[in-house]
Write a protein that holds these residues in place. Sequence first.
Motif, PDB file in Angstrom:
ATOM      1  N   ARG A 125     -12.869  19.260  23.134  1.00 32.75           N
ATOM      2  CA  ARG A 125     -12.475  18.067  23.900  1.00 32.75           C
ATOM      3  C   ARG A 125     -11.310  18.372  24.830  1.00 32.75           C
ATOM      4  NH1 ARG A 125     -13.675  15.236  18.898  1.00 32.75           N
ATOM      5  NH2 ARG A 125     -15.398  13.761  19.262  1.00 32.75           N
ATOM      6  N   THR A 126     -10.370  19.169  24.338  1.00 33.08           N
ATOM      7  CA  THR A 126      -9.202  19.513  25.151  1.00 33.08           C
ATOM      8  C   THR A 126      -9.582  20.402  26.323  1.00 33.08           C
ATOM      9  OG1 THR A 126      -7.773  19.381  23.198  1.00 33.08           O
ATOM     10  CG2 THR A 126      -6.914  20.564  25.111  1.00 33.08           C
ATOM     11  N   LEU A 174     -19.890  13.240  29.235  1.00 33.89           N
ATOM     12  CA  LEU A 174     -20.104  14.681  29.104  1.00 33.89           C
ATOM     13  C   LEU A 174     -19.425  15.214  27.850  1.00 33.89           C
ATOM     14  CD1 LEU A 174     -21.171  17.338  30.237  1.00 33.89           C
ATOM     15  CD2 LEU A 174     -19.059  17.527  31.579  1.00 33.89           C
ATOM     16  N   GLU A 175     -18.203  14.729  27.605  1.00 35.48           N
ATOM     17  CA  GLU A 175     -17.494  15.145  26.390  1.00 35.48           C
ATOM     18  C   GLU A 175     -18.269  14.732  25.147  1.00 35.48           C
ATOM     19  OE1 GLU A 175     -13.829  13.235  24.083  1.00 35.48           O
ATOM     20  OE2 GLU A 175     -13.246  14.102  26.022  1.00 35.48           O
ATOM     21  N   SER A 176     -18.778  13.500  25.146  1.00 37.09           N
ATOM     22  CA  SER A 176     -19.544  13.020  23.998  1.00 37.09           C
ATOM     23  C   SER A 176     -20.831  13.813  23.824  1.00 37.09           C
ATOM     24  CB  SER A 176     -19.857  11.532  24.183  1.00 37.09           C
ATOM     25  OG  SER A 176     -20.625  11.048  23.106  1.00 37.09           O
ATOM     26  N   PHE A 177     -21.479  14.159  24.932  1.00 46.36           N
ATOM     27  CA  PHE A 177     -22.725  14.932  24.846  1.00 46.36           C
ATOM     28  C   PHE A 177     -22.472  16.299  24.202  1.00 46.36           C
ATOM     29  CE2 PHE A 177     -25.381  18.255  26.803  1.00 46.36           C
ATOM     30  CZ  PHE A 177     -26.627  17.847  26.353  1.00 46.36           C
ATOM     31  N   VAL A 178     -21.421  16.972  24.653  1.00 47.24           N
ATOM     32  CA  VAL A 178     -21.146  18.310  24.143  1.00 47.24           C
ATOM     33  C   VAL A 178     -20.690  18.261  22.687  1.00 47.24           C
ATOM     34  CG1 VAL A 178     -19.680  20.349  24.391  1.00 47.24           C
ATOM     35  CG2 VAL A 178     -20.622  19.235  26.423  1.00 47.24           C
ATOM     36  N   VAL A 179     -19.782  17.320  22.374  1.00 50.64           N
ATOM     37  CA  VAL A 179     -19.185  17.284  21.039  1.00 50.64           C
ATOM     38  C   VAL A 179     -20.098  16.591  20.040  1.00 50.64           C
ATOM     39  CG1 VAL A 179     -17.243  16.441  19.671  1.00 50.64           C
ATOM     40  CG2 VAL A 179     -16.856  17.384  21.953  1.00 50.64           C
ATOM     41  N   ASP A 180     -20.544  15.355  20.395  1.00 50.20           N
ATOM     42  CA  ASP A 180     -21.331  14.565  19.445  1.00 50.20           C
ATOM     43  C   ASP A 180     -22.810  14.927  19.444  1.00 50.20           C
ATOM     44  OD1 ASP A 180     -18.999  13.149  18.858  1.00 50.20           O
ATOM     45  OD2 ASP A 180     -19.352  11.729  20.492  1.00 50.20           O
ATOM     46  N   GLY A 181     -23.259  15.616  20.477  1.00 47.28           N
ATOM     47  CA  GLY A 181     -24.654  16.015  20.542  1.00 47.28           C
ATOM     48  C   GLY A 181     -24.863  17.474  20.187  1.00 47.28           C
ATOM     49  N   HIS A 226     -22.463  -2.180  29.314  1.00 54.05           N
ATOM     50  CA  HIS A 226     -22.107  -0.997  28.535  1.00 54.05           C
ATOM     51  C   HIS A 226     -22.272   0.257  29.379  1.00 54.05           C
ATOM     52  CE1 HIS A 226     -22.113  -3.572  25.024  1.00 54.05           C
ATOM     53  NE2 HIS A 226     -23.391  -3.896  25.241  1.00 54.05           N
ATOM     54  N   GLN A 227     -21.489   1.257  29.052  1.00 54.39           N
ATOM     55  CA  GLN A 227     -21.578   2.543  29.722  1.00 54.39           C
ATOM     56  C   GLN A 227     -22.260   3.559  28.804  1.00 54.39           C
ATOM     57  OE1 GLN A 227     -17.588   3.630  30.822  1.00 54.39           O
ATOM     58  NE2 GLN A 227     -17.500   2.169  32.519  1.00 54.39           N
ATOM     59  N   ILE A 228     -22.722   4.644  29.418  1.00 50.82           N
ATOM     60  CA  ILE A 228     -23.352   5.711  28.642  1.00 50.82           C
ATOM     61  C   ILE A 228     -22.348   6.298  27.652  1.00 50.82           C
ATOM     62  CG2 ILE A 228     -24.375   8.026  28.768  1.00 50.82           C
ATOM     63  CD1 ILE A 228     -25.612   7.294  31.390  1.00 50.82           C
ATOM     64  N   ALA A 229     -22.792   6.479  26.429  1.00 48.95           N
ATOM     65  CA  ALA A 229     -21.985   7.033  25.333  1.00 48.95           C
ATOM     66  C   ALA A 229     -20.897   6.077  24.872  1.00 48.95           C
ATOM     67  CB  ALA A 229     -21.376   8.382  25.707  1.00 48.95           C
ATOM     68  N   ASP A 230     -20.936   4.823  25.325  1.00 49.99           N
ATOM     69  CA  ASP A 230     -19.980   3.809  24.878  1.00 49.99           C
ATOM     70  C   ASP A 230     -20.730   2.493  24.718  1.00 49.99           C
ATOM     71  OD1 ASP A 230     -17.714   2.490  24.136  1.00 49.99           O
ATOM     72  OD2 ASP A 230     -16.895   2.300  26.166  1.00 49.99           O
TER      73      ASP A 230
END
Length: 689
Positions: free
Chosen positions: A333-334, A342-349, A546-550
């Motif tokens: 994330r950092t 994009l952060e959620s896709f990489v980390v949570d996906g 709503h937004q993507i990943a939120d």
Amino acid sequence: MTSCHDTSGGLVDARTGLAADPSAPSVVLVGNPNVGKSTLFNALTGARQQVTNAPGTTVEVQLGTWRGLTGTASGTGSDESGAVRVLDLPGTYSLLARSPDERVTAETVAGRGALGVPDLAVVLVEAGALSRSLYLLAQVAGAGQALVVALTMTDVAATRGVLVDPERLATLLGVPVVPIDPRTGTGLDRLTRVVSDALTAGVPPVLLPDAAPACSCHGDVACGTGCSCGRPLDLDAELASADRLFTWVDGVQRALASREVDAAVPGAPSSARPAPVRTWSDRVDRVLLDPWFGVPVFLAVMWALFQLATTVAAPLMGAVSSLVDGPVASAVRTALPGPHWLESFVVDGVLAGVGTVLSFAPLMGLMFLAIAVLEDSGYLARAAFVADRAMRAIGLDGRAMLPLVVGFGCNLPALAATRTLPHARQRLLTGLLVPYTSCSARLTVYILLASVFFPAHAGTAIFLMYVSSIALVVVGGLVLRATAFRDLRREPFVLALPAYQRPRVRALLLSAWVRVRMFVTDAGKIIVVTLTVVWVLMAVPVAGGHQIADVPVADSLYGRTALAIAPVFAPAGFDDWHASAALLTGFVAKEVVVGSFAQSYAVDEPIDAGVAGDLGSRLRATFESSSGGYAGAAAAAFMVFVLAYTPCLATVAEQRRLFGSRWTFGAIGVQLVIAWTAAVIVFQLGRLL
């Protein structure tokens, strides 16, 4: 000319990309089961090996590179030298194939396998079991295969008073005989030199009596019990051929027992052999094979494996998950600039998928090591003998008990344990039954629902789930035997008990590493891709604002999908999107079902699933509404569905790797039908009670 069992294509694993280079010299390892063949293969190849399936089959073979050996195959017309390929063929007692595994060995020796015609066969001959080893050697020689003999287990034979002179045996056979101990490495350097010389200069054929053809199309004694050309086997000729081979084997044994090599002819007198010696293995077997003592020991060993899969591996899996979800995820994330999605896709996906794969690696490694210890020590064969009677009901032998017991701890290593079964069809049948064993991940769901809906009888409810699991395995086995596996004949269980030995740590670690690596690289790809797809479903909103990943679960594509399929479960009493959403996440991992309930109700996941708190009250309200006032019956139906439907994603990926897509996806369809039908029956009967 028509050939029988014609195999086209090269030895290429579509999952690993391992290809057999047709220009490189090839050596095949041939031998009876439990003769040290796989141990020799590991010692020769080290980590330079891959586990794959023979083309068009579910038969597992290992292909590797012989360390320190390069050579030019004689008779190929090539002057190029390169790495020598070595193939570990399935163990067999005969080239007259009666199973897919034996057929792969017979076809490869006869030159109809994916390697083409092997340049050399290394036939492992067990010093203490010369008769059956020499019979297989005679068949290999009769197929026209050049060979070198590796004489194994001379130390074990010596403890029984059996001494085999390798020089005399080499003189009798006319080919090199190298005594080896692959467990210690003794004799491997000499074997490498002898094989190198044989690939360069060739070896003379073993002199055999004239063999009558067994196949009327082209006279191939290694053809097996049938020909794809449609012409029948000449059974009289086959029996005559076998009789001549047995006569030859008897002559070799008589000559070895004689003081003079010149007496090596059938019917020659032999010197008196020493009386059989009662060994330490014999004394131990008096206890371990006794029904009164052997069964409790067997149950204790199975319990230890269960504990290994459920308690010992759990902290390691948790540590890996914490590492990936904590420091690694924070670092990503950092370091990752860009929008939130994009952060959620990489980390949570993607990273979540990688973490799931890596978290299973310790479990797989421990289980591979445990099974290898049991196998290498010689106990696994005794366990199969003790459990054989219990497995006869579903047409399997005692060796199938191991993966089924392990399955109650975790289905994933249970599939890995099917490799101990001798035949591919047995492995496939057992692998299809493993998902019906109730793994420990399902237990978290049972505890939650039983504590909420049956607080006074929670233990009984959970116990009945395990009884139902055993019933599904037995009934499923009987149905499969009567339908798709009618060809799986229940033959007399004949098992050669190897001597007890001290396992070699280095060889066991190497074997476990290779198999864990295969799981991570093969099944891992499927897991990562699927979890990434799940992330997309949960991240994409289908309602405004709503937004993507939120996006709340209810307003995501995932939530709407759950809402769309919920009516399917109306006959089972839980046609609510919270329940169907939990079942969807259960495809990824069964323990996530509890967390999915908590997430969909927007409450914290309970620390102790047995104390549900607010989650419990919401579950009860939901099931009361969806079932029309029969919440207990609906909860029981939900538990049965969790028991019977598709196992976790990692297990599905391993099934696909081991057995192929057709069997895997077909099994998923059957599991869903059985789970839905059983859940409906439980709910409808529950309403009447």
